[in-house]
Design a protein around this motif. Structure first.
Motif, PDB file in Angstrom:
ATOM      1  N   LEU A 171     -12.031   0.878   6.606  1.00 54.16           N
ATOM      2  CA  LEU A 171     -11.836  -0.412   5.927  1.00 54.16           C
ATOM      3  C   LEU A 171     -10.968  -1.337   6.780  1.00 54.16           C
ATOM      4  O   LEU A 171     -11.247  -2.528   6.896  1.00 54.16           O
ATOM      5  N   LEU A 172      -9.906  -0.793   7.365  1.00 54.55           N
ATOM      6  CA  LEU A 172      -9.021  -1.604   8.205  1.00 54.55           C
ATOM      7  C   LEU A 172      -9.723  -2.066   9.476  1.00 54.55           C
ATOM      8  O   LEU A 172      -9.611  -3.233   9.866  1.00 54.55           O
ATOM      9  N   THR A 211      -9.735   4.545   4.533  1.00 55.46           N
ATOM     10  CA  THR A 211      -8.789   3.470   4.815  1.00 55.46           C
ATOM     11  C   THR A 211      -8.908   3.008   6.268  1.00 55.46           C
ATOM     12  O   THR A 211      -8.892   1.803   6.540  1.00 55.46           O
ATOM     13  N   THR A 261       0.858  -1.182   0.000  1.00 59.69           N
ATOM     14  CA  THR A 261       0.000   0.000   0.000  1.00 59.69           C
ATOM     15  C   THR A 261       0.892   1.230   0.000  1.00 59.69           C
ATOM     16  O   THR A 261       1.828   1.317   0.793  1.00 59.69           O
ATOM     17  N   TYR A 320     -10.440  -4.260   4.244  1.00 58.12           N
ATOM     18  CA  TYR A 320      -9.341  -3.725   3.464  1.00 58.12           C
ATOM     19  C   TYR A 320      -8.859  -4.748   2.461  1.00 58.12           C
ATOM     20  O   TYR A 320      -8.576  -4.479   1.353  1.00 58.12           O
ATOM     21  N   THR A 350      -3.502   4.879  -1.344  1.00 53.73           N
ATOM     22  CA  THR A 350      -4.508   5.546  -0.520  1.00 53.73           C
ATOM     23  C   THR A 350      -4.131   7.019  -0.435  1.00 53.73           C
ATOM     24  O   THR A 350      -2.990   7.361  -0.106  1.00 53.73           O
TER      25      THR A 350
END
Length: 120
Positions: free
Chosen positions: A114-115, A111, A5, A120, A61
């Motif tokens: 999502l994590l 982000t 990422t 993610y 990201t």
């Protein structure tokens, strides 16, 4: 194998979302690279201040407002990531269209969310 990422708009300031994202990505054991205005380090992640020609980027990201993103359009497309995440405040329909034309997924999301929700 592409599995890294890339955080663009990275900051050493612990109050910035990009900084928190780097810490959470690393906390999940995800390989992470970062580009920011100034060189620095967050945990074990070096922040570069130049557009490094990475070859293993899966996800970009963004933590840059749409105007600041313009100088990164060609660079991000050249990395051939699988997807680009537009975090809150970074939504950019012009760039999303360019990504689609280059067969790169885009996602308007957060982000950190999502994590934390294992999406993610």
């Amino acid at each position: 194998m592409k599995n890294v990422t890339l955080v663009i708009g990275a900051s050493t300031n612990p109050n910035r979302y990009s900084n928190i994202a780097i810490k959470r990505l690393r906390g999940k054991g995800l390989s992470t690279s970062a580009i920011g205005l100034r060189k620095g380090k967050v945990l074990d992640v070096d922040i570069d201040d130049e557009k490094v020609p990475y070859t293993t980027i899966d996800t970009v990201t963004l933590y840059l407002n749409p105007k600041r993103q313009e100088e990164y359009y060609n660079y991000i497309i050249s990395l051939k990531p699988r997807r680009v995440i537009f975090n809150p405040g970074t939504e950019n329909m012009e760039f999303i269209k360019l990504l689609k034309e280059n067969n790169i997924e885009s996602e308007i999301s957060c982000t950190l969310v999502l994590l934390s929700t294992n999406q993610y």
